[in-house]
Write a protein that holds these residues in place. Structure first.
Motif, short mmCIF file in Angstrom:
data_model
loop_
_atom_site.label_atom_id
_atom_site.label_comp_id
_atom_site.label_asym_id
_atom_site.label_seq_id
_atom_site.Cartn_x
_atom_site.Cartn_y
_atom_site.Cartn_z
N ARG A 396 -48.41 -5.85 -22.49
CA ARG A 396 -47.45 -5.46 -21.23
C ARG A 396 -47.69 -6.88 -20.35
N ASP A 397 -46.65 -6.70 -20.09
CA ASP A 397 -47.15 -8.09 -19.10
C ASP A 397 -47.57 -7.50 -17.75
N GLY A 398 -48.10 -7.93 -17.10
CA GLY A 398 -49.44 -7.07 -15.60
C GLY A 398 -50.38 -6.64 -16.57
N GLY A 399 -50.50 -6.29 -17.85
CA GLY A 399 -51.48 -5.18 -18.56
C GLY A 399 -51.55 -4.28 -17.91
N THR A 400 -51.73 -2.91 -17.65
CA THR A 400 -51.92 -2.19 -17.42
C THR A 400 -53.17 -1.04 -16.81
N GLY A 401 -53.30 -0.14 -16.67
CA GLY A 401 -55.00 0.56 -15.78
C GLY A 401 -55.04 1.82 -16.38
N TYR A 402 -56.05 2.12 -16.41
CA TYR A 402 -57.36 3.36 -16.58
C TYR A 402 -57.96 3.84 -15.95
N LEU A 403 -58.36 5.45 -16.37
CA LEU A 403 -59.76 5.46 -15.85
C LEU A 403 -60.29 6.45 -16.21
N HIS A 415 -58.85 -2.28 -14.09
CA HIS A 415 -57.23 -2.65 -14.68
C HIS A 415 -57.61 -3.66 -15.89
N LEU A 416 -56.62 -3.54 -17.18
CA LEU A 416 -57.06 -4.50 -18.39
C LEU A 416 -55.62 -5.37 -18.68
N ASP A 417 -56.51 -7.23 -18.34
CA ASP A 417 -55.49 -7.93 -18.65
C ASP A 417 -53.85 -7.75 -19.88
N ASN A 418 -53.57 -9.19 -20.01
CA ASN A 418 -52.78 -8.39 -21.64
C ASN A 418 -53.10 -9.26 -22.27
N ASP A 419 -52.84 -8.86 -23.55
CA ASP A 419 -53.17 -10.06 -24.27
C ASP A 419 -52.08 -10.41 -24.90
N GLY A 420 -51.04 -9.92 -24.72
CA GLY A 420 -49.67 -10.63 -25.33
C GLY A 420 -49.39 -10.00 -26.83
#
Length: 469
Positions: A396-403, A415-420
């Motif tokens: 996902r462009d811009g990465g994603t988040g979790y908790l 925050h998790l960075d995008n792997d493409g």
């Protein structure tokens, strides 16, 4: 022009209806008025309220006919079945069917009379130890006796009913262990016998019965963090008795209906064994129960034990039992192709969680959306801080988040960075792809906890790893 006149003799109209009168007039008009004057005598039309009778031998019934007040002739076409007197009183004489004829002035009508033998209204046969119990219901007082005959040997048992109605119970003794078929015939007070009805029962011998019984097999017994699910493999037996240790350390004995599969034990801790139970109900007071020798199945243990001894790897697809709102939350339809949850005996079946991969070896949870979560009940042996790592692939462009939410208390968002890519699982996120990033640390006390992994979607998810710091 020809004029026709219809004269109606009302003397004997009696109880004839208006439609009958109209039909008679119409028939006269259609006849072409061959006479200038006609008398229509209603006494030629006979009405009997009872068009048919069903009787037992010896019973009587008073018939009547209209027009009222007239004299009628009564006769029976077969007096061996039923007789009738000059007043219309019918008496059943023998089994069969005949007609009672009522006539007057050339007109006649017939009443069908069927004379039958009384029968059993309901029957239940219960197996016993070398005997069988018959429970029957008779709703007439015309049965004198009942004869029960074995169709294999013609051996029989006679029971006096004595013209009583109600429920009756009796035992046929001295039977072999076998499937035995019986015929049951009712007799009335005149010796007339009914057509037989048949019943089959599986008689057993308590001394040898258990040797022929088969143990119910378990297809798979899967232990997750919040319970044990048992999926049964065959149809032998209706019940099993389970023996296990519950979460409080108590020894539990529980009867379960294995026709309802799978069976979920939410209080299971350890040490499962079971025996198949066969229950034979002879009557309300006598129930024979057979238990086979207990066996201990091998568990498919997918539970999550967290300790200092080794890192704990929690597979994404091994979330808690309980379905939507307990084990997971998923906003969409099921898209993954794996039948893993059905395979492990999850009572919720496939649910909606998108598990990708084959049935026994899933690959990941995919098609993730914002707000979804999975829950994992864990058992912490050693209290302390545990570092988190994730095996995920973000696309996902811009990465994603979790908790992480622990026992209902939400922690910080990461925050998790995008792997493409959807398939970048070769390296763990914090110890491989992004070793420069600070991983979350969970502080856990000893005992059971529910860890929810909440996220914003846009990635595929394989596992969580917790390592004691």
């Amino acid at each position: 022009m020809k004029t026709c006149t219809l004269e109606i003799n009302r003397t004997n109209v009696g109880n004839l209806s208006l439609p009958t009168c109209i039909c008679a007039a119409a028939l006269w008009l259609l006849s072409g008025c061959s006479e200038l004057s006609k008398d229509y005598h209603y006494e030629k039309y006979i009405y009997v309220p009872n068009s048919s009778l069903t009787m037992y031998v010896g019973e009587e019934f008073q018939l009547s006919a209209n027009p009222a007040g007239e004299t009628f002739s009564w006769s029976s076409e077969n007096s061996a079945v039923a007789t009738v007197d000059a007043t219309g009183k019918v008496k059943a004489a023998g089994i069969g069917e005949t007609y009672i004829v009522v006539s007057q002035n050339g007109a006649e009508t017939k009443v069908t009379v069927r004379v039958i033998t009384p029968v059993i209204d309901n029957i239940v046969v219960r197996p016993g130890d070398r005997n069988a119990r018959f429970e029957i219901e008779i709703n007439t007082d015309k049965v004198k006796s009942l004869k029960i005959t074995r169709t294999d040997t013609n051996g029989s048992l006679s029971v006096d009913i004595n013209l009583q109605r109600g429920k009756f119970s009796f035992v046929y003794p001295d039977l072999p262990e076998d499937n035995i078929r019986f015929s049951l015939v009712c007799s009335d007070a005149f010796g007339n016998e009914s057509e037989p009805v048949y019943a089959t029962v599986s008689v057993y011998n308590r001394d040898t019965y258990a040797d022929r019984l088969a143990q119910r097999q378990i297809r798979i017994a899967t232990k997750l963090g919040n319970g044990l699910s048992i999926a049964w493999a065959n149809e032998e037996g209706s019940y099993c008795e389970l023996y296990y240790t519950d979460l409080n350390g108590a020894q539990i004995t529980k009867i379960v209906d294995v026709r309802q599969t799978p069976v979920l034990l939410t209080d299971f801790k350890s040490s499962l064994s079971y025996s198949t139970v066969y229950v034979v109900e002879f009557d309300e007071a006598t129930v024979d129960t057979f238990r086979l020798a207990a066996v201990s199945p091998t568990l498919n243990d997918r539970s999550h034990i967290i300790s200092a001894a080794a890192p704990c790897e929690i597979k994404a697809w091994d979330f808690d039992f309980g379905g939507e709102g307990v084990g997971y939350h998923d906003d969409g339809n099921k898209d993954g192709g794996s039948s893993y949850r059905e395979y492990i005996g999850d009572p919720d079946g496939a649910g909606k969680v998108d598990i990708d991969g084959n049935t026994e070896n899933p690959d990941n949870i995919g098609w993730t959306d914002n707000g979804e979560w999975t829950a994992y009940t864990v058992e912490v042996i050693d209290a302390g801080d545990y570092t988190v790592d994730l095996n995920v692939s973000i696309n996902r462009d811009g990465g994603t988040g979790y908790l992480f939410e622990i026992d209902g208390v939400a922690g910080d968002t990461f925050h998790l960075d995008n792997d493409g890519s959807w398939e970048s699982f070769d390296l763990w996120y914090y110890t491989g792809k992004h070793a420069d990033q600070q991983p979350p640390v969970l502080s856990l006390t000893a005992g059971a906890h529910i860890i929810k992994f909440r996220h914003e979607g846009g990635f595929n998810f394989r596992a969580i790893k917790l390592t004691k710091t």
